[in-house]
Design an enzyme around this catalytic site. Structure first.
Site, PDB file in Angstrom:
ATOM      1  N   GLY A  34       0.799  -1.217   0.000  1.00  0.00           N
ATOM      2  CA  GLY A  34       0.000   0.000   0.000  1.00  0.00           C
ATOM      3  C   GLY A  34       0.827   1.260   0.000  1.00  0.00           C
ATOM      4  CB  SER A  35      -0.288   4.782  -0.357  1.00  0.00           C
ATOM      5  OG  SER A  35      -1.184   4.858   0.746  1.00  0.00           O
ATOM      6  CB  THR A  36       1.384   3.819   4.731  1.00  0.00           C
ATOM      7  OG1 THR A  36       0.146   4.522   4.631  1.00  0.00           O
ATOM      8  CG2 THR A  36       2.182   4.396   5.897  1.00  0.00           C
ATOM      9  CG  ASP A  56       0.516  -4.172   5.735  1.00  0.00           C
ATOM     10  OD1 ASP A  56       0.576  -3.253   4.897  1.00  0.00           O
ATOM     11  OD2 ASP A  56      -0.031  -5.271   5.507  1.00  0.00           O
ATOM     12  CG  ASP A  76      -7.504  -0.060   3.666  1.00  0.00           C
ATOM     13  OD1 ASP A  76      -6.582   0.562   3.119  1.00  0.00           O
ATOM     14  OD2 ASP A  76      -7.785  -1.238   3.385  1.00  0.00           O
ATOM     15  N   GLY A  94      -6.629  -4.298   3.287  1.00  0.00           N
ATOM     16  CA  GLY A  94      -6.869  -5.032   2.059  1.00  0.00           C
ATOM     17  C   GLY A  94      -7.349  -4.204   0.897  1.00  0.00           C
ATOM     18  CD  GLU A 148      -2.118  -6.308   3.317  1.00  0.00           C
ATOM     19  OE1 GLU A 148      -1.668  -5.436   2.556  1.00  0.00           O
ATOM     20  OE2 GLU A 148      -3.274  -6.265   3.803  1.00  0.00           O
TER      21      GLU A 148
END
Length: 217
Positions: free
Chosen positions: A29-31, A80, A83, A94, A102
């Protein structure tokens, strides 16, 4: 953008937790995209497993040693994003469709650290809840689940179909149990408070470090 600055701040804090010689799980993901260069910059002797091909490719391009997870049975730390994060520590993950891997990586890690920017903090979880579904018997699975929409997206790294449960969540524990008990559901994106060792949320210049089930400010 402030959100990107917050993501980078949380990622830098998490990268600092990794020790030389660690076996590390890398999320998706973006982070996590901010985590990878921060981790590479530390030039540690670490071995990593990635929860998605995209993460694996990016990590390898930065010089991070990425290996297959079938070579290991445990991890020292996994990092990780999320959201949604509630005051009592429930997570929805997810959005990128990698929640099955994950969840496997999170369970295998001695420490599972979640990193997020401040807009991920919510009072209560809201749909959608990501799902990975088997192709076999798909129509029967969808009928049993209720309001679920298949995503117009590639399959998961392991070939499952990615979908989203769009019905009411109510009690996350009860919904998680129902989703897990439905044949054809490979995995769902609800993570219980016990899943995370620590949650690091960046809010402006401030870092908020939360333990599972701790109240959010």
């Amino acid at each position: 953008m402030p959100s990107d600055d917050e993501k980078q701040s949380a990622a830098l804090a998490a990268a600092a937790l990794v020790r030389d010689g660690d076996l590390v799980g890398l999320g998706t993901g973006s982070t996590v995209a901010h985590l990878l260069p921060a981790l590479a910059a530390r030039a540690l002797q670490i071995r990593c497993v990635a929860t998605s091909p995209a993460t694996a490719r990016t990590a390898a391009s930065l010089g991070i040693d990425v290996i297959a997870f079938d070579q290991l049975e445990r991890l020292d730390i996994a990092i990780d994003g999320a959201d949604q994060i509630t005051p009592d520590g429930w997570l929805i993950k997810g959005g990128g469709g990698a929640h099955t891997r994950e969840k496997i990586v999170a369970r295998a890690a001695e420490r599972f650290v979640v990193i997020a920017s401040s807009e991920k903090l919510v009072e209560a979880l809201e749909p959608p809840v990501p799902l990975e579904l088997l192709r076999f018997g798909l129509e029967a699975t969808l009928a049993a689940l209720g309001p679920v929409a298949l995503r117009d997206a590639p399959p998961s790294p392991d070939g499952g179909l990615i979908a989203d449960y769009r019905g009411p969540i109510g009690d996350p524990a009860a919904l998680a149990a129902r989703l897990s008990a439905t044949p054809g559901v490979v995995e769902h994106g609800l993570f219980a408070p016990s899943a995370a060792t620590e949650v690091i949320v960046a809010r402006g210049p401030e870092l908020i470090r939360l333990r599972p089930q701790a109240d959010l400010p």
